[in-house]
Design an enzyme around this catalytic site. Structure first.
Site: not given
Length: 324
Positions: A138, A163, A270, A273, A296, A305
Site C-alpha cells: 500500500r 492495515k 493503489h 497494488r 488480506h 481479482y
C-alpha cells in the site's frame, strides 16, 4: 450539561496513544467524536446513547453522503469513545445498522500499461511506484518502510503495522535490489549529515516504548527508506525530526504519469497494488499465496481479482460476433 470538548478529546488522544493506535486513527477518531458532540449541540456524551448515535450515523449517510467505509469508521470511533474512555457499555450499539460497502471491481492495469506509467515516474517516486507494483505494498506502507525491514539477502520486505495493525512478509523483486541499494546509500549519507548536525532521530511509536526511544531513534536501521526532503516538527512531538516522504507527492506524480501515458482509467498508486495481485494470478500462483502477500484477512477479498481475470463480459462471446 455542556461537554468540555477539549478535555474529552485529550482523554481520547491519551488512551489511543497508550494503546499504540496510529496517528491517522487518532486524527480520525477525534474528528468523529468532535462531530458527534457538536451534532447534538454539545450535550455531554453521558446524556446520549444508542438512539443519538444512530441518528448521527444516519445524518452522515443521508445528508453528508459519506461512503460506507467512512460511516463505519465513525461508528468505530464512537464505540471506542463510549467503551474505553467513558467506560460505558451501550446495549445494542452493535445492532445499529451498519452501512455495507458496495462491491466494486478494482481498476487493474495491463502489464504494458503498468510499464508505461512506471517509466513516466521519476526519482524516488518511480522507486516507490515500482515497490507498490513489485511487492504489493500500500502507498502508506511504502512511505513508512524502515531500513531494517528490507531484507536484501532473503529478497523480502517485512511490512509492520499494516492495515489492521498486522505484520506480513512480502517479496522484494530481484530487479529492485540494485536500485534500492543505491537509493539507501544516499539515504544513509543524509542520515549521517543529520547526526553530524545534532539531529537524526525518527519517530518510533507505536513500535517502541518511550523508555527505549533514545537508544533506537537515531539508529540507521530505524530510519525511513524514503525520508522527507526537510526536517520538521511532528504532530506528537516538538522535536525536529526527518519524517517519511508524504503520500500527496506520490499521488500527484502518479496522476501526471497517467496523463502522460494517455490512459483514461481512473488510476491511483493503489492501482499498482491491484495490478500486482492480478498479474500474479495470471501467472498461475495460488490464491492463498497471493492472499498472504497482500495481507488480506479473508480470502474472499483476494477472490475479487479472479473476477477481473475470468468473469464479466470478456468471458462471453457476443451474439453480434456470430452474425454472418
Amino acid at each position: 450539561m455542556a461537554a468540555s470538548l477539549p478535555e474529552l478529546l485529550d482523554q481520547v488522544r491519551e488512551l489511543l496513544r497508550l494503546k499504540c493506535y496510529s496517528l491517522r486513527t487518532e486524527e480520525a477518531y477525534t474528528y468523529w467524536i468532535r462531530g458527534f458532540i457538536r451534532f447534538h449541540e454539545r450535550r455531554h456524551p453521558r446524556e446520549l446513547g444508542k438512539e443519538e448515535i444512530e441518528r448521527f450515523l444516519g445524518f452522515l449517510a443521508s445528508e453528508r453522503l459519506v461512503s460506507a467505509s467512512t460511516q463505519n469508521q465513525a461508528k468505530a470511533a464512537l464505540r471506542f469513545f463510549y467503551k474505553e474512555v467513558l467506560g460505558i457499555e451501550l446495549p445494542g450499539l452493535d445492532d445499529v445498522e451498519q452501512a455495507t460497502r458496495p462491491k466494486k471491481l478494482p481498476v487493474v492495469l495491463t502489464r504494458d500499461e503498468t510499464a508505461q506509467v512506471l517509466a513516466r515516474l521519476e526519482g524516488t517516486h518511480q522507486l516507490i511506484g515500482k515497490l507498490l507494483y513489485g511487492s504489493g505494498l500500500r502507498l502508506l506502507e511504502a512511505c513508512r518502510l524502515r531500513v531494517k525491514d528490507v531484507d536484501f539477502a532473503q529478497r523480502q520486505i517485512l511490512v509492520r503495522g499494516g492495515k489492521g495493525t498486522k505484520d506480513r512478509v512480502t517479496m522484494l523483486a530481484e530487479k529492485l535490489v540494485l536500485p534500492l541499494s543505491r537509493h539507501l546509500e544516499g539515504v544513509k549519507a543524509l542520515h549521517e549529515q543529520d547526526l553530524a548536525e545534532g539531529y537524526g532521530a525518527v519517530y518510533l511509536l507505536p513500535f517502541a516504548r518511550e523508555c527505549v526511544h533514545q537508544a533506537l531513534e537515531r539508529e540507521w536501521g530505524w530510519q525511513y527508506v524514503f525520508p522527507a526532503v526537510h526536517r520538521s516538527n511532528g504532530t506528537r512531538s516538538d522535536s525536529n525530526r526527518r519524517h517519511h516522504v508524504g503520500e500527496q507527492g506520490v499521488q500527484r506524480a502518479m496522476r501526471q504519469a497517467v496523463r502522460s501515458a494517455n490512459l483514461v482509467k481512473p488510476v491511483t498508486p493503489h492501482t499498482l497494488r491491484h495490478s500486482f495481485a492480478t498479474h500474479l494470478l495470471q501467472d498461475g500462483y495460488d490464491i492463498r499465496t497471493v492472499q498472504e502477500l497482500m495481507g488480506h484477512k479473508d480470502v474472499k477479498t483476494t477472490m475479487i481479482y479472479t473476477q477481473v481475470l475470468n468473469g464479466g463480459p470478456r468471458a462471453v462471446i457476443s451474439p453480434f460476433d456470430r452474425l454472418g
